[in-house]
Motif scaffolding. Sequence first.
Motif, mmCIF file in Angstrom:
data_model
loop_
_atom_site.group_PDB
_atom_site.id
_atom_site.type_symbol
_atom_site.label_atom_id
_atom_site.label_comp_id
_atom_site.label_asym_id
_atom_site.label_seq_id
_atom_site.Cartn_x
_atom_site.Cartn_y
_atom_site.Cartn_z
ATOM 1 N N LYS A 45 14.933 7.811 -9.133
ATOM 2 C CA LYS A 45 15.092 9.251 -8.965
ATOM 3 C C LYS A 45 16.152 9.564 -7.911
ATOM 4 C CE LYS A 45 12.700 13.482 -8.152
ATOM 5 N NZ LYS A 45 11.847 14.181 -7.291
ATOM 6 N N ASP A 46 16.212 8.778 -6.853
ATOM 7 C CA ASP A 46 17.221 8.989 -5.810
ATOM 8 C C ASP A 46 18.629 8.799 -6.356
ATOM 9 O OD1 ASP A 46 15.308 9.547 -3.940
ATOM 10 O OD2 ASP A 46 15.195 7.478 -3.194
ATOM 11 N N PHE A 47 18.792 7.836 -7.258
ATOM 12 C CA PHE A 47 20.109 7.601 -7.859
ATOM 13 C C PHE A 47 20.556 8.814 -8.672
ATOM 14 C CE2 PHE A 47 22.524 6.267 -11.623
ATOM 15 C CZ PHE A 47 23.676 5.810 -10.984
ATOM 16 N N ILE A 48 19.649 9.375 -9.460
ATOM 17 C CA ILE A 48 19.970 10.540 -10.285
ATOM 18 C C ILE A 48 20.283 11.739 -9.406
ATOM 19 C CG2 ILE A 48 19.045 12.172 -11.977
ATOM 20 C CD1 ILE A 48 17.536 9.781 -13.196
ATOM 21 N N ASP A 49 19.480 11.946 -8.364
ATOM 22 C CA ASP A 49 19.740 13.053 -7.444
ATOM 23 C C ASP A 49 21.097 12.889 -6.768
ATOM 24 O OD1 ASP A 49 17.356 14.234 -8.061
ATOM 25 O OD2 ASP A 49 16.302 13.524 -6.276
ATOM 26 N N GLY A 50 21.426 11.679 -6.355
ATOM 27 C CA GLY A 50 22.711 11.419 -5.716
ATOM 28 C C GLY A 50 23.873 11.639 -6.661
ATOM 29 N N THR A 51 23.713 11.220 -7.903
ATOM 30 C CA THR A 51 24.756 11.410 -8.901
ATOM 31 C C THR A 51 24.959 12.895 -9.196
ATOM 32 O OG1 THR A 51 24.233 9.281 -9.905
ATOM 33 C CG2 THR A 51 25.487 10.824 -11.232
ATOM 34 N N ALA A 52 23.867 13.623 -9.324
ATOM 35 C CA ALA A 52 23.972 15.061 -9.575
ATOM 36 C C ALA A 52 24.650 15.764 -8.402
ATOM 37 C CB ALA A 52 22.592 15.656 -9.825
ATOM 38 N N TYR A 53 24.306 15.356 -7.192
ATOM 39 C CA TYR A 53 24.917 15.948 -5.996
ATOM 40 C C TYR A 53 26.415 15.659 -5.965
ATOM 41 C CZ TYR A 53 26.023 16.838 -1.121
ATOM 42 O OH TYR A 53 26.604 17.299 0.022
ATOM 43 N N ASN A 54 26.787 14.415 -6.235
ATOM 44 C CA ASN A 54 28.211 14.048 -6.226
ATOM 45 C C ASN A 54 28.981 14.781 -7.311
ATOM 46 O OD1 ASN A 54 27.913 12.335 -4.056
ATOM 47 N ND2 ASN A 54 27.612 10.518 -5.342
ATOM 48 N N ASN A 55 28.374 14.943 -8.480
ATOM 49 C CA ASN A 55 29.019 15.671 -9.566
ATOM 50 C C ASN A 55 29.234 17.129 -9.170
ATOM 51 O OD1 ASN A 55 30.047 16.078 -12.225
ATOM 52 N ND2 ASN A 55 28.089 16.993 -12.763
ATOM 53 N N GLU A 56 28.238 17.723 -8.543
ATOM 54 C CA GLU A 56 28.345 19.116 -8.109
ATOM 55 C C GLU A 56 29.437 19.261 -7.050
ATOM 56 O OE1 GLU A 56 27.686 22.982 -8.500
ATOM 57 O OE2 GLU A 56 26.660 21.448 -9.660
ATOM 58 N N GLN A 57 29.511 18.326 -6.128
ATOM 59 C CA GLN A 57 30.556 18.350 -5.099
ATOM 60 C C GLN A 57 31.938 18.238 -5.745
ATOM 61 O OE1 GLN A 57 29.021 19.630 -2.458
ATOM 62 N NE2 GLN A 57 30.031 18.193 -1.100
ATOM 63 N N GLY A 58 32.061 17.382 -6.743
ATOM 64 C CA GLY A 58 33.332 17.229 -7.446
ATOM 65 C C GLY A 58 33.741 18.504 -8.153
ATOM 66 N N ASN A 59 32.778 19.169 -8.765
ATOM 67 C CA ASN A 59 33.069 20.442 -9.441
ATOM 68 C C ASN A 59 33.532 21.501 -8.450
ATOM 69 O OD1 ASN A 59 32.458 19.455 -11.964
ATOM 70 N ND2 ASN A 59 30.334 20.146 -11.911
ATOM 71 N N ARG A 60 32.889 21.543 -7.286
ATOM 72 C CA ARG A 60 33.297 22.514 -6.268
ATOM 73 C C ARG A 60 34.705 22.225 -5.773
ATOM 74 N NH1 ARG A 60 28.348 21.906 -2.741
ATOM 75 N NH2 ARG A 60 26.856 22.135 -4.393
ATOM 76 N N ALA A 61 35.018 20.962 -5.572
ATOM 77 C CA ALA A 61 36.361 20.588 -5.110
ATOM 78 C C ALA A 61 37.402 20.959 -6.161
ATOM 79 C CB ALA A 61 36.412 19.094 -4.807
ATOM 80 N N ARG A 62 37.103 20.721 -7.429
ATOM 81 C CA ARG A 62 38.030 21.058 -8.512
ATOM 82 C C ARG A 62 38.294 22.563 -8.546
ATOM 83 N NH1 ARG A 62 36.792 17.147 -11.070
ATOM 84 N NH2 ARG A 62 34.780 17.709 -11.906
ATOM 85 N N LYS A 63 37.235 23.353 -8.358
ATOM 86 C CA LYS A 63 37.398 24.810 -8.333
ATOM 87 C C LYS A 63 38.249 25.246 -7.148
ATOM 88 C CE LYS A 63 33.084 25.905 -10.695
ATOM 89 N NZ LYS A 63 31.743 26.476 -10.548
ATOM 90 N N LEU A 64 38.086 24.591 -6.024
ATOM 91 C CA LEU A 64 38.881 24.917 -4.837
ATOM 92 C C LEU A 64 40.360 24.652 -5.101
ATOM 93 C CD1 LEU A 64 38.969 25.705 -1.819
ATOM 94 C CD2 LEU A 64 38.761 23.281 -1.330
#
Length: 107
Positions: free
Chosen positions: A2-21
Amino acid sequence: MKDFIDGTAYNNEQGNRARKLFAAVVLAALDDAIADDKKFGNGPEQIARWARSKDGREVLTCAGIDPNERVVQGLMDFVAKGVRTSVALSREESERRHAAEEEARAA
């Protein structure tokens, strides 16, 4: 697991925010070039110079845009039209363009 999935989701969300920036930086560069075009008449050349520069290519790549010559030409065409990005992205402008295309097809 579960920690791996949460970490992956967090990293994906961070990447999306950076792309939008970075996409916002591209839009700001387009607005600056449009302002230069209205003031000095050299907007398309300015955006092309920026897009071909090392920094411009890096910003485009981080925004998820492939910095090839076709993209540079598209940016130049957009600046040459002189429509600010906020207006071009608005619903009213989209509907106006669609109506104009329909009229052109009917004629």
